[in-house]
Design an enzyme around this catalytic site. Structure first.
Site, short mmCIF file in Angstrom:
data_model
loop_
_atom_site.label_atom_id
_atom_site.label_comp_id
_atom_site.label_asym_id
_atom_site.label_seq_id
_atom_site.Cartn_x
_atom_site.Cartn_y
_atom_site.Cartn_z
N GLU A 1 5.05 -2.40 4.63
CA GLU A 1 3.77 -1.70 4.74
C GLU A 1 3.66 -1.00 6.08
O GLU A 1 3.94 -1.59 7.12
CB GLU A 1 2.61 -2.68 4.58
CG GLU A 1 1.23 -2.08 4.74
CD GLU A 1 0.98 -0.88 3.82
OE1 GLU A 1 0.48 0.16 4.31
OE2 GLU A 1 1.29 -0.98 2.61
N ASP B 1 3.52 0.85 -5.20
CA ASP B 1 2.11 1.23 -5.43
C ASP B 1 1.75 2.26 -4.37
O ASP B 1 1.02 1.98 -3.43
CB ASP B 1 1.23 -0.02 -5.32
CG ASP B 1 -0.23 0.27 -5.67
OD1 ASP B 1 -0.53 1.41 -6.09
OD2 ASP B 1 -1.07 -0.64 -5.52
N CYS C 1 -1.89 5.90 -9.27
CA CYS C 1 -3.27 6.38 -9.45
C CYS C 1 -3.29 7.89 -9.71
O CYS C 1 -4.36 8.49 -9.69
CB CYS C 1 -4.13 6.05 -8.24
SG CYS C 1 -3.55 6.77 -6.68
#
Length: 430
Positions: free
Chosen positions: A314, A360, A387
């Protein structure tokens, strides 16, 4: 085609953004306020190269799925407020399928599954704008504040908490606050707040005029452009137990904590279902690599379920700090990498080989570097949470060309009544 002209059209099919495709004299018009299959009168509002935009002004042949909105659809992005819930899900499924076929060039896809959400009370985190001491959403396309409560999206108590925080700030502090980020645990047991500022808070002096807000774990603040918040009250993190996310695991790894400003999936009702599908893809994998790991939801859940070697990556400073802290409970079984995905795959792309890779990414999808590295490493499985159907389809085209096959496609209505579409695609090496 001139702007401000009215035309009678047939709304042909759904497109991304909650609009329907229609044609006027052979030219494409993307129309808001309609349902595919309806015949309607539309007003052309804007024209551009190759496409125009319009809105329905009169429905001549209404769909049986048309309903009357209970409020202003522009408050909260409720572009499907005029569409019955089952049809909304069908539309989102069709948008994903169209993108995968048209942009991704994918054929012989498995049937697309869809998981519905309640239309109200689903949202566990939100960014609310502040004007004076008023808190709410902006009406779409404006800077006019509207009542976020009328949208029905927020979990009970979140809007009240945001209003309470602003009400308790000292008068000289209020003008510095542009927005309030509120979040709660999936179970609803804990809440935290982050303030986005237009200018720094005073270095000295009390922030509150009437004490800190009750029923709140903590509050942080930072300039809107900063990802390095300062705590001004308590601990601005909430904690999600694995059990509240649908996992039965050892109490020694009881859950994850996340800062109020950290990214996290927003639908408290569907989150356990999404997590279960991702973990199903990762079952029996010799290694799990979670790129764009956030605070560690997917990767650490895999570790909690028994995966023996998990790497989580991350780059966002706030989420990465939480990730590193959350990973400590797993000892050497989890490696938490604080850094961008591109840097990781450039130096350690070989770790993706034969692994289950979970991604993601943001709306822009995988960067060219990340996509190239995943494709070249030949992972056994890819679980892609997206998304944005267009960037999802673009990336899947590359992965499929490198020998991965689409096993399942699932649409999760993580943002019901809005135009946002969330999908999970699981790919396996053939």
């Amino acid at each position: 085609m001139a702007e401000d002209h009215v035309h009678e059209v047939l709304l042909e099919k759904p497109v991304a953004g909650g609009r329907s495709l229609a044609r006027v004299d052979g030219r494409v018009v993307l129309v808001s306020g309609g349902i595919p299959g309806e015949r309607a009168t539309i007003l052309v509002e804007k024209t551009g190269k190759g496409v125009a935009f319009g809105r329905v002004v009169d429905v001549l042949d209404p769909s049986p799925d048309r309903v009357t909105p209970s409020g202003d659809p522009r408050c909260g992005g409720l572009v499907f407020a005029h569409v019955a819930a089952p049809r909304q899900l069908d539309i989102k499924r069709a948008i994903v399928q169209d993108a995968l076929e048209r942009i991704g060039g994918l054929r012989d896809l498995p049937p697309i599954d869809a998981v519905a959400s309640p239309a109200t009370g689903w949202r566990l985190r939100a960014r609310l704008h502040v004007q004076g001491r008023r808190v709410g959403f902006f009406l779409e396309g404006t800077h006019t504040l509207c009542d976020a409560g009328a949208s029905g999206q927020l979990a009970p108590g979140l809007l009240d908490l945001a209003a309470e925080v602003v009400a308790r700030l000292r008068p000289e502090v209020v003008p510095s606050v542009e927005a309030v980020l509120v979040t709660q645990a999936v179970s609803g047991d804990g809440r935290a707040v982050h303030l986005e500022l237009s200018r720094p808070l005073p270095r000295h002096g009390e922030v509150w005029s009437d004490g800190a807000p009750p029923d709140c774990a903590g509050v942080s603040a930072a300039l809107a452009s900063s990802r390095h918040p300062s705590t001004i009250e308590g601990d601005p993190r909430v904690r999600d137990a694995w059990t509240s996310l649908g996992l039965q695991v050892d109490d020694a790894v009881a859950g994850i904590a996340r800062h109020a400003a950290a990214f996290f999936q927003g639908n408290r009702v569907l989150l356990p279902a999404l997590l279960a599908r991702v973990l199903g893809a990762a079952a029996d994998a010799p290694r799990v690599v979670d790129l764009y790991a956030g605070v560690g939801l997917f990767g650490l859940a895999a570790a909690a379920r028994g995966a023996g070697a998990v790497t989580c990556v991350e780059g966002d400073p706030i989420s990465a700090e939480d990730l590193v802290a959350n990973a400590t409970a797993f000892g050497s079984r989890v490696r938490a990498v604080r850094g961008d995905v591109e840097g990781f795959v450039a130096g350690e792309g070989s770790r993706l080989a034969d692994a289950c890779v979970i991604v993601d990414p943001p709306r822009t999808g995988l960067s060219p570097v990340a996509l190239g590295a995943v494709a070249a490493a030949r992972p056994s499985t890819v679980a892609y949470v997206s998304c944005d159907p267009a960037t999802l389809a673009r990336d899947l085209k590359v992965l499929v060309a490198q020998g991965l096959a689409v096993e399942t496609v699932t649409v999760f209505d993580m943002f019901p009544v809005t135009a946002h579409v969330e999908a999970l695609v699981v790919l396996r090496r053939t």
